[in-house]
Design a protein around this motif. Structure first.
Motif, PDB file in Angstrom:
ATOM      1  N   VAL A 126       2.369   1.415  -3.870  1.00 42.22           N
ATOM      2  CA  VAL A 126       1.430   1.565  -4.980  1.00 42.22           C
ATOM      3  C   VAL A 126       0.356   2.567  -4.562  1.00 42.22           C
ATOM      4  O   VAL A 126      -0.342   2.350  -3.576  1.00 42.22           O
ATOM      5  N   PRO A 129      -2.959   4.848  -5.966  1.00 43.75           N
ATOM      6  CA  PRO A 129      -3.895   5.168  -7.048  1.00 43.75           C
ATOM      7  C   PRO A 129      -3.791   6.644  -7.428  1.00 43.75           C
ATOM      8  O   PRO A 129      -3.562   7.504  -6.573  1.00 43.75           O
ATOM      9  N   THR A 175       0.820  -1.207   0.000  1.00 42.16           N
ATOM     10  CA  THR A 175       0.000   0.000   0.000  1.00 42.16           C
ATOM     11  C   THR A 175       0.854   1.256   0.000  1.00 42.16           C
ATOM     12  O   THR A 175       0.410   2.290  -0.468  1.00 42.16           O
ATOM     13  N   SER A 178      -7.871   4.941 -15.149  1.00 45.13           N
ATOM     14  CA  SER A 178      -7.295   4.391 -13.928  1.00 45.13           C
ATOM     15  C   SER A 178      -5.786   4.520 -14.033  1.00 45.13           C
ATOM     16  O   SER A 178      -5.211   4.355 -15.106  1.00 45.13           O
ATOM     17  N   ARG A 230      -1.924   4.294 -11.593  1.00 49.85           N
ATOM     18  CA  ARG A 230      -1.223   3.999 -10.352  1.00 49.85           C
ATOM     19  C   ARG A 230       0.191   4.533 -10.459  1.00 49.85           C
ATOM     20  O   ARG A 230       0.816   4.475 -11.516  1.00 49.85           O
ATOM     21  N   TRP A 270       4.927   4.926 -13.141  1.00 48.38           N
ATOM     22  CA  TRP A 270       3.478   5.094 -13.160  1.00 48.38           C
ATOM     23  C   TRP A 270       2.911   4.429 -14.409  1.00 48.38           C
ATOM     24  O   TRP A 270       3.627   4.183 -15.384  1.00 48.38           O
TER      25      TRP A 270
END
Length: 145
Positions: A8, A10, A5, A127, A129, A82
């Motif tokens: 990575v 979002p 977490t 989307s 990341r 990314w």
């Protein structure tokens, strides 16, 4: 501590668009029947859409059958990376006013070929990341109980 977490993160839609604007090479994924194809294309961001040029051929044929596409762009350094995926619908620009406007944009072929067709990907979903790069944690060391 959960390394996943922290490593990575979002990205928001705004962060996705900001990163898409920093690059000029992406990958278009098409899907017709049981066949998936992926094409590298140079592109630019135009009013929250993706615009690229292409010659007659597979890309145009495939989006005329199924306009649902994915478009992926990524980048990395030694410290971070990314990836952004755009899900949407692709269509060839056909109206003369759209083509004339597109002709004013700084979108030129990377290779010496004539590409008369502009294709616009209109997103339905973004989307993305961001990743912090580093060494893999010890998988085989002493485990916490």
């Amino acid at each position: 501590m959960n390394e996943t977490t922290e490593a990575v993160v979002p990205l928001t839609d705004e962060e996705c668009w900001a990163r898409l604007q920093t690059q000029s090479l992406g990958r278009l994924v098409t899907h017709v029947g049981d066949v998936l194809d992926i094409f590298p294309v140079n592109y630019l961001v135009d009013e929250s859409t993706i615009l690229f040029r292409t010659a007659e051929g597979s890309k145009l044929f495939e989006i005329s059958i199924n306009d649902e596409v994915l478009f992926e762009v990524d980048d990395h350094t030694d410290a971070d990376a990314w990836s952004v995926v755009v899900r949407g619908h692709a269509h060839r620009l056909e109206h003369s006013d759209e083509v004339e406007r597109a002709d004013t944009l700084p979108l030129k072929p990377w290779i010496p070929t004539v590409k008369y067709n502009y294709v616009r990907v209109v997103p339905t979903n973004l989307s993305g990341r961001a990743f912090v790069r580093g060494e893999e944690p010890d998988r085989y060391g002493i485990q916490q109980y």
